[in-house]
Motif scaffolding. Structure first.
Motif: not given
Length: 435
Positions: A284-287, A320-330
Motif C-alpha cells: 500500500f505504501a509503495r502504491r 523488511t527494513i532493508k528492502g524498503n524505503n523506511v524512515v524509522y523503526q523503534a
C-alpha cells in the motif's frame, strides 16, 4: 487480547508508557531534478551570483533507529549501554488525556528536570535528536459523534494549540503518529465500526494535519500508523489522502499470526502475509509513493502469544527494513503485555546489534536537516496554503511562553475543563503514581 500490538495492550500516559513539510518535498526530488539544479547552480556561480542550496537532500530513507524506553531517560542510557548504540530517537506517548487542555499540552513539553525531561534531552543536541510522538486524536469524554465534529472542523483550534505548544517546546520537527493503531479496538479514538465512521475518522485526521501544519515553525512528519493483521478493513477505506500523510507506519509484534505456529520461519511467513499484515501495508505504501515506518516491534513471550526469544522474527523485521524505503523503526523495550525487553532475549539482542548497532548493516542515521535549509521557504508556503484552506488565521505564537493560551489557539474558555485523573497504567500528569 489478540496480540500485544496495542502498544503493549493499553493506553499510555507520561513516562512509563508509551521534520515536517520539507521531508514531504524530499520524496519529490529525484536524480533528474537534482542534476538539473546543480547545472543551474553552476551557471549562476559562473556569473558571480551567490549560490545557496535550494533543493533538499534526496529520498527520505534514513532508516533511523528509535526505541521506546517507557518515557525514561535513564532507561534510554541503559539501552544504549546494552546495545553499544547511541540511540538519538525516542518514542513517546500522549494518549491518555481526560481533557482537551491535557491533550493540547503533552506532559513531555514541560521541562521538570530529571529522568522524564525530554525537552532538555532534545535541547542538548537538537541537530541529532528527535522524538516520535504517539498522539491520540481526541481525549476522553468527547461526544459519541466526535469523528463527525472533528471532520467538520470543530476541533481545529485544539490542533493548532497542540502544534504551537510542540513548536514552543522545541519539538516542531517531531514525527507524529496521529491516532496510531486506529484499526484496533483498544483505543477510544479508533476508526469506529462502519464505513461512515471510517470516512469521518479519516476526514478528521486530515483536518488535524492541516491545522497543525499551518502553525508557524511546524515541520512535523505525520505518520499514518496501522496495526498489522487486525480487523482486515481495506486500507483505502480510512486512508486520509496523500496530501496529508507523510509516512505510512505499521506496528508488528511477534504474535497473533494465524494458527500460532511454533516453527520460526513459518511464523514469520504467516505474520508477513496475513490479511492486513505487513506485506499488504508495504504494498500500500509503495502504491502511494510513501516511505514506511515500523514504530513498534518486539519479540513476545509465550504468555503473550509469542515464541519468546525469536531471532527469525528479528531477521524478518531487518529484511523488511532493508528492502524498503523506511524512515524509522523503534523496538518496544518495555516488558509489558508479553513484550520482551532485549536484555531478556539474548539471541534477539545479538541480531539487533548486528543489524542496528553501531556497526550494523541497518544502523541508519539521523534524518534531521539543517534549520537554515532553503526548504523552510517551501514549508512556509505550504503552511500558508494550509491556513488559507482552513479559513482561519494562525495565532502568532512564536516568541510567546511555552504554554500557549486557549485564547491564542481560538478555543473558548468554556470548551476546556476537568481535572487530570489516574489512568489505568498508573500515571497522571507525567508522574508515576503506582506500579
Amino acid at each position: 487480547m489478540t496480540r500485544p500490538t496495542t502498544s503493549a495492550g493499553g493506553r499510555h500516559a507520561g513516562p512509563g508508557t508509551g521534520g515536517g513539510n520539507a521531508q514531504r518535498a524530499w520524496r519529490l526530488v529525484g536524480w533528474r531534478p537534482v542534476r538539473w539544479g546543480i547545472a543551474v547552480a553552476a551557471v549562476l556561480a559562473s556569473l558571480g551570483w551567490a549560490v545557496v542550496s535550494v533543493w533538499p537532500p534526496g529520498p527520505l530513507n534514513p532508516r533511523t533507529t528509535c526505541v521506546y524506553t517507557a518515557g525514561s531517560r535513564s532507561a534510554l542510557s541503559s539501552f544504549d549501554q546494552l546495545t553499544g548504540q547511541q540511540v538519538n530517537c525516542v518514542l513517546l506517548y500522549n494518549d491518555a488525556n481526560t481533557t482537551w487542555s491535557e491533550w493540547a499540552k503533552p506532559w513531555f513539553t514541560d521541562s521538570p528536570g530529571g529522568d522524564t525531561d525530554w525537552r532538555q534531552w532534545l535541547s542538548a543536541d537538537p541537530g541529532a535528536r528527535r522524538v516520535v510522538l504517539s498522539q491520540e486524536v481526541v481525549p476522553d469524554g468527547v461526544p459519541s459523534n466526535w469523528r463527525e465534529i472533528g471532520a467538520a472542523g470543530g476541533y481545529d483550534g485544539y490542533a493548532r494549540q497542540l502544534a504551537a505548544n510542540l513548536v514552543a517546546a522545541g519539538m516542531g520537527n517531531a514525527v507524529i503518529r496521529l491516532g496510531h493503531e486506529m484499526n484496533g479496538t483498544w483505543y477510544h479514538d479508533a476508526l469506529g465500526n462502519d464505513p461512515a465512521q471510517y470516512g469521518a475518522w479519516a476526514a478528521y485526521w486530515a483536518r488535524i494535519v492541516t491545522a497543525m501544519r499551518a502553525v508557524p515553525g511546524a515541520k512535523f512528519l505525520f505518520d499514518w500508523n496501522v496495526n498489522a493483521g487486525y480487523r482486515n478493513i481495506p486500507l483505502d477505506n480510512y486512508y486520509p489522502g496523500d496530501s496529508v500523510v507523510d509516512v505510512i507506519g505499521v506496528d508488528v509484534y511477534d504474535s497473533g499470526m494465524p494458527g500460532h505456529p511454533r516453527d520460526p520461519s513459518v511464523r514469520w511467513t504467516r505474520l508477513d502475509h496475513e490479511p492486513g499484515g505487513l506485506a499488504q501495508v508495504v504494498a500500500f505504501a509503495r502504491r502511494h509513493g510513501k516511505p514506511l515506518s515500523v514504530p513498534e516491534w518486539g519479540v513476545v513471550n509465550a504468555s503473550g502469544g509469542g515464541l519468546g526469544d525469536d531471532p527469525a522474527y528479528v531477521t524478518g523485521i531487518a529484511d523488511t527494513i532493508k528492502g524498503n524505503n523506511v524512515v524509522y523503526q523503534a523496538y518496544f523495550d518495555r516488558p509489558v503485555g508479553g513484550v520482551m525487553a532485549l536484555k531478556d532475549a539474548p539471541q534477539s539482542l545479538r541480531l539487533w546489534v548486528k543489524y542496528f548497532g553501531p556497526h550494523g548493516t541497518l544502523s541508519g542515521r539521523s534524518w534531521l536537516w539543517s534549520a537554515g535549509h532553503a526548504a523552510d521557504r517551501w514549508i512556509a508556503s505550504a503552511q500558508q496554503r494550509s491556513g488559507d484552506a482552513l479559513g482561519d488565521r494562525v495565532p502568532a505564537v512564536l516568541g510567546q511562553p511555552a504554554v500557549v493560551t486557549s485564547r491564542a489557539a481560538g478555543i473558548r474558555p468554556d470548551e476546556i475543563g476537568g481535572e487530570p485523573c489516574l489512568d489505568r497504567l498508573g500515571y497522571r500528569g507525567g508522574r508515576r503514581l503506582a506500579d
